[in-house]
Design a protein around this motif. Structure first.
Motif, short mmCIF file in Angstrom:
data_model
loop_
_atom_site.label_atom_id
_atom_site.label_comp_id
_atom_site.label_asym_id
_atom_site.label_seq_id
_atom_site.Cartn_x
_atom_site.Cartn_y
_atom_site.Cartn_z
N UNK A 43 9.94 0.85 6.67
CA UNK A 43 10.16 2.08 6.44
C UNK A 43 11.83 2.59 6.13
N UNK A 44 12.50 1.84 6.64
CA UNK A 44 14.05 2.24 6.84
C UNK A 44 14.81 1.58 5.55
N UNK A 45 13.73 1.09 4.52
CA UNK A 45 14.48 0.39 3.20
C UNK A 45 15.31 -0.66 3.64
N UNK A 46 14.78 -1.63 4.55
CA UNK A 46 15.50 -3.02 4.90
C UNK A 46 14.40 -3.95 4.57
N UNK A 47 15.12 -5.03 3.87
CA UNK A 47 14.19 -6.20 3.62
C UNK A 47 14.44 -7.08 5.13
N UNK A 48 13.29 -7.11 5.59
CA UNK A 48 13.05 -8.11 6.86
C UNK A 48 12.47 -9.25 6.86
N UNK A 57 0.77 -1.16 0.09
CA UNK A 57 -0.07 0.03 0.04
C UNK A 57 0.63 1.26 -0.08
N UNK A 58 2.17 1.05 0.08
CA UNK A 58 2.98 2.26 0.01
C UNK A 58 4.22 1.93 -0.84
N UNK A 59 5.35 2.72 -0.61
CA UNK A 59 6.55 2.56 -1.57
C UNK A 59 7.32 1.41 -1.12
N UNK A 84 17.30 -8.42 6.97
CA UNK A 84 18.20 -8.88 6.26
C UNK A 84 19.07 -8.59 5.10
N UNK A 85 18.71 -7.72 4.44
CA UNK A 85 19.28 -6.70 3.60
C UNK A 85 19.05 -5.13 3.54
N UNK A 86 19.85 -4.53 3.85
CA UNK A 86 19.77 -2.79 3.69
C UNK A 86 19.64 -2.23 2.23
N UNK A 87 19.39 -1.11 1.93
CA UNK A 87 19.28 -0.41 0.82
C UNK A 87 18.20 -1.19 -0.11
#
Length: 215
Positions: A164-169, A119-121, A181-184
């Motif tokens: 929201x911190x652009x991390x795959x969690x 529902x968001x970015x 798991x992964x940033x950016x």
């Protein structure tokens, strides 16, 4: 003839003085300028090499982190629907129906994969279920295994999303906080292979079309 009363002087020897060796002020300034140019060029090369090394090292670390994250997601997705001892157990019993909540979509009995459209970015959320037996070495998305007493079965619900911190969690239904798991990571989009002509999952397992979570 010389007078006998007058002493004879020794012959005079003329010595030519050698000019003093060294640099003139102009030569010294030219040498210093050339030295500064050489040193500046060397420092520039060193700085560029160091920046290139750091860039390559950061890129290598990013690629390695991406590879590990993709491998983790692949392992979890490939384990979707796994349950112990299919000869004695039924999939609908191993993967029971679950009612929808605010955080988890509805699961039908036997259903292993579900998705929620973003529902968001940050994009979609992927849910994967599988059953494990203690000691079987099957990893959830946090990298944990079933370490319960021998013969203990455990049903894992793995939730993969981008925060929201652009991390795959990854989040597992164990009450613990989501683990990065992964940033950016800007967003995640998942396509689901379906067979539109099948009445049930067992009729035809081949994929006829890929759909988004919203579809």
């Amino acid at each position: 003839m010389s007078s006998p009363d007058r002493p004879t002087l020794p012959p005079t020897r003329l010595t030519r003085r050698r000019p003093a060796s060294g640099f003139t002020l102009v030569e010294l300034m030219v040498a210093v300028a050339i030295g500064l140019l050489v040193v500046s060029a060397g420092i520039g090369v060193f700085v560029n090499l160091k920046a290139t090394y750091r860039s390559q090292d950061s890129q290598a670390q990013l690629q390695e982190a991406q590879r590990m994250a993709v491998q983790m997601v692949r392992t979890v997705v490939q384990a979707a629907g796994y349950y112990i001892d299919p000869a004695r157990n039924a999939r609908v019993d191993a993967l029971p129906a679950v009612a929808a909540t605010g955080a988890v979509p509805r699961f039908s009995a036997g259903q292993a994969v579900a998705g929620k459209a973003g529902s968001g970015a940050t994009g979609d959320t992927l849910y994967v279920r599988f059953q494990t037996l203690s000691g079987d070495g099957l990893f959830n998305c946090k990298g944990d295994t079933n370490t319960g007493p021998a013969g203990t079965a455990r049903l894992y619900l793995n939730t993969l999303s981008v925060n929201a911190s652009n991390e795959l969690v990854c989040e597992v239904d164990d009450g613990a906080a989501a683990q990065p798991i992964l940033g950016n990571v800007r967003s995640m989009a998942v396509l689901y292979g379906v067979h539109e002509g099948a009445a049930t999952f067992d009729v035809a397992r081949n994929v006829s079309r890929y759909k988004t979570a919203a579809q």
